[in-house]
Enzyme design. Structure first.
Site, PDB file in Angstrom:
ATOM      1  N   LYS A  84       0.957  -0.793  -0.080  1.00  0.00           N
ATOM      2  CA  LYS A  84       0.060  -0.009  -0.112  1.00  0.00           C
ATOM      3  C   LYS A  84       0.725   0.498   0.152  1.00  0.00           C
ATOM      4  O   LYS A  84       1.377   1.465   1.050  1.00  0.00           O
ATOM      5  CB  LYS A  84      -0.805   0.026   1.248  1.00  0.00           C
ATOM      6  CG  LYS A  84      -2.078   0.612   0.970  1.00  0.00           C
ATOM      7  CD  LYS A  84      -3.151   0.697   2.416  1.00  0.00           C
ATOM      8  CE  LYS A  84      -4.715   0.922   2.158  1.00  0.00           C
ATOM      9  NZ  LYS A  84      -5.506   0.893   2.902  1.00  0.00           N
TER      10      LYS A  84
HETATM   11  O1  G3P Z   1      -7.597   1.907   5.065  1.00  0.00           O
HETATM   12  C1  G3P Z   1      -8.643   3.330   4.547  1.00  0.00           C
HETATM   13  C2  G3P Z   1      -9.640   3.188   4.471  1.00  0.00           C
HETATM   14  O2  G3P Z   1     -10.185   2.121   4.773  1.00  0.00           O
HETATM   15  C3  G3P Z   1      -9.643   4.439   5.991  1.00  0.00           C
HETATM   16  O3  G3P Z   1     -11.169   3.886   6.861  1.00  0.00           O
HETATM   17  O4  G3P Z   1     -13.016   5.155   8.554  1.00  0.00           O
HETATM   18  O5  G3P Z   1     -10.529   5.684   8.604  1.00  0.00           O
HETATM   19  O6  G3P Z   1     -11.691   7.103   6.977  1.00  0.00           O
HETATM   20  P1  G3P Z   1     -11.713   5.527   7.730  1.00  0.00           P
END
Ligand code: G3P
Length: 219
Positions: A84
């Site tokens: 990633k």
């Molecule tokens: O993994 C990346 C993404 O899905 C993060 O989500 O909930 O932290 O905005 P969030």
């Protein structure tokens, strides 16, 4: 259509994997922090639980540093771990090199169609637009998914669109209606997708009636 879990909690991953439809897992530095565990140990464990792509994020900010970290992760961790990379100019350059080396990538922190397109041009295996964080600003995260899918339809793009930062089950369904290839979500949302109060109520009624059938000796 792929469903990924967005967590580094191995107990949750094990539970959802037991359903037989888990296609992959995404992690990020914040999720690793939340797990309270060693980065490589937890990613290796996740990769043993789920055969699909497991995203492990580099933390270097420069291209050479990203490449060094990515190659080390690929050397030390199971084959299904993918790299990633943040959507920056340095990340773009690293993605291009890793693609040439045959290493799968997930370009993350994407907030515009142009970023998704640039990452695809660098050969990214996945691009990760963050829907929920766009919604949080008052803009429309789903409009970005639509914009990216429209762009993809105009060209022969191999890169998969991985909808991330998902906040509720409707996000997942809307992404799938727009043709996004993959959605990564917290465990809670994975569970919400399969549950319905009328299913529970209906099953309860069937079980009560069946108990009476058994009591009458008719089972
Ligand atoms: O993994 C990346 C993404 O899905 C993060 O989500 O909930 O932290 O905005 P969030």
């Amino acid at each position: 259509m792929e469903f990924f879990l967005d967590t580094a909690d191995v107990d949750e991953i094990r539970e959802i994997a037991s359903w037989g439809i888990l296609d992959g897992v995404t992690t990020n530095p914040s999720l690793i922090k939340k797990s309270g565990r060693d980065f490589k140990t937890v990613v290796a464990e996740i990769a043993e639980i789920c055969n699909g792509p497991i995203s492990a994020e580099v933390t270097a900010m420069d291209t050479d540093g990203m490449l060094t970290q990515a190659r080390a992760l690929k050397a030390e961790l199971p084959e299904n771990v993918i790299i990633k990379i943040p959507c920056t100019p340095e990340g773009l350059a690293a993605t291009k090199v890793l693609t040439e080396e045959g290493i799968d990538t997930n370009v993350t922190l994407i907030f515009s169609a142009s970023q998704a397109l640039m990452a695809a041009k660098a050969g990214a295996t996945y691009v990760s637009p963050f829907i929920g964080r766009i919604d949080d600003t008052g803009a429309d995260g789903m409009a970005l998914i639509a914009e990216i899918m429209t762009t993809w339809a105009n060209y022969d793009v191999d890169t998969k669109v991985l909808a991330a930062s998902i906040r509720h089950p409707t996000h997942v369904l809307q992404c799938m209606q727009l043709g996004a290839h993959t959605a990564t979500m917290p465990t809670k949302i994975f569970k919400q997708l399969i549950t319905h109060p009328l299913t529970d109520k209906g099953l309860d009624g069937f079980m009560k009636d069946w108990a009476e059938v058994e009591a009458a000796g008719n089972a």
